[in-house]
Design an enzyme around this catalytic site. Structure first.
Site, mmCIF file in Angstrom:
data_model
loop_
_atom_site.group_PDB
_atom_site.id
_atom_site.type_symbol
_atom_site.label_atom_id
_atom_site.label_comp_id
_atom_site.label_asym_id
_atom_site.label_seq_id
_atom_site.Cartn_x
_atom_site.Cartn_y
_atom_site.Cartn_z
ATOM 1 C CG ASP A 171 -1.697 -0.734 -14.083
ATOM 2 O OD1 ASP A 171 -2.652 -1.386 -14.539
ATOM 3 O OD2 ASP A 171 -1.743 0.492 -13.880
ATOM 4 C CB THR B 76 -5.696 -9.370 -8.687
ATOM 5 O OG1 THR B 76 -6.458 -8.257 -9.180
ATOM 6 C CG2 THR B 76 -4.817 -9.921 -9.809
ATOM 7 C CG ASN C 238 -10.103 -4.855 -9.677
ATOM 8 O OD1 ASN C 238 -11.280 -5.022 -10.049
ATOM 9 N ND2 ASN C 238 -9.559 -3.655 -9.614
#
Length: 294
Positions: A240, A207, A177
């Site tokens: 996840d 992300t 991330n």
């Protein structure tokens, strides 16, 4: 899947407390979780045949998490039951859907190396998905075993920590991330950090929450995948869910951009329900979202 399994204790609060501050929670609940278990459930619900390698305590939490794997259709025949407390995560979720998490590793810390049966399972897999909630030595051992067998190796570098070159060299995909990209890339400038990190691996996926994700290939930006516009209730486990769904899509032969689009839809569905495992969507729900206009 070689990874962690925890029982999540989730406190719902108006906002994240400041250091030294005490807040009264609106509610508290227990949910199955842990990065490894979350990602395994996400992969299984996305349609992938999934085997979990990890450790649970011989306690009530361990039995509940073991049952969670069975309910999700995960092969848990290699799960160890050890004389230690099952891992726990203490999670504070604010009304804004942001969260903070503290993990007590418990049984997860007992997975220091692979057994022969576990090594065979890793070597026979199409995709190995790893995280960093287990001891680093077993993560490296698993990645090396998979690499030597021709298995596709993915690492979700969370929680963030330095990744040795030995592990980086085994990776086909690295997923991080924004925070993890900045830390591992050594810069507060996300673009600079991402390019530095991307130069070390074949494929990097960063992300970005509401901003979607960015795909890098051999150091260069290759594509951007927009996020779905949804009302978030709890972002716990969204990353996840992305990782597990992405691994399932790659395992079935989807290209990286299509796999990221598939995983983005799964993550968007997950943030609309409280709790990590309870929020992970099934394959039919992901495909229904993909059929809707973006």
């Amino acid at each position: 899947m070689v990874g962690s399994a925890n029982m999540d204790i989730v406190f719902s609060v108006e906002r994240i407390p400041s250091p030294g501050e005490t807040l009264l929670a609106d509610s508290v609940a227990r949910y199955p979780g842990g990065k490894g278990l979350n990602q395994a459930v996400a992969a299984a619900r996305a349609g992938a045949a999934t085997t979990f390698i990890g450790a649970l305590g011989k306690d009530e939490n361990g039995s509940e998490l073991f049952a969670t794997m069975a309910d999700a259709g995960i092969d848990s025949s290699l799960v160890r039951r050890v004389a230690a407390d099952t891992g726990q995560a203490f999670i504070v979720v604010a009304d804004s859907a942001e969260n903070t998490i503290i993990v007590a590793s418990g049984a997860n810390a007992r997975v220091a190396s692979l057994t022969d049966s576990e090594r065979d399972a890793v070597s026979g897999a199409a995709v190995l998905l790893l995280q960093l909630e287990l001891p680093l030595e077993v993560v490296i051992e698993s990645a090396l075993a998979a690499r030597s067998a021709g298995t596709t190796v993915m690492l979700n570098a969370a929680p963030a920590r330095d990744i040795p070159d030995e592990l980086i060299a085994t990776l086909d995909y690295l997923i991080v991330n924004e925070h993890e990209a900045s830390l591992l890339g050594g810069s507060e400038d996300l673009a600079e950090a991402s390019h530095r990190l991307a130069a070390r691996v074949e494929h990097l996926i960063v992300t970005l929450g509401r901003e979607g994700s960015v795909i890098y290939r051999r150091g260069d930006e290759a594509a951007r995948v927009p996020a779905r516009d949804v009302m978030a209730i709890d972002t716990t486990g969204a990353g996840d869910t992305f990782c597990g769904a992405f691994a399932a899509a790659i395992a079935e032969g989807q290209g990286i951009a299509d796999a990221a689009t598939f995983a983005t839809a799964a993550a968007a569905l997950s943030v609309q329900i409280l709790g990590a495992v309870p929020s992970i969507p099934s394959r039919d729900r992901i495909e229904a979202m993909l059929a809707e206009p973006a």
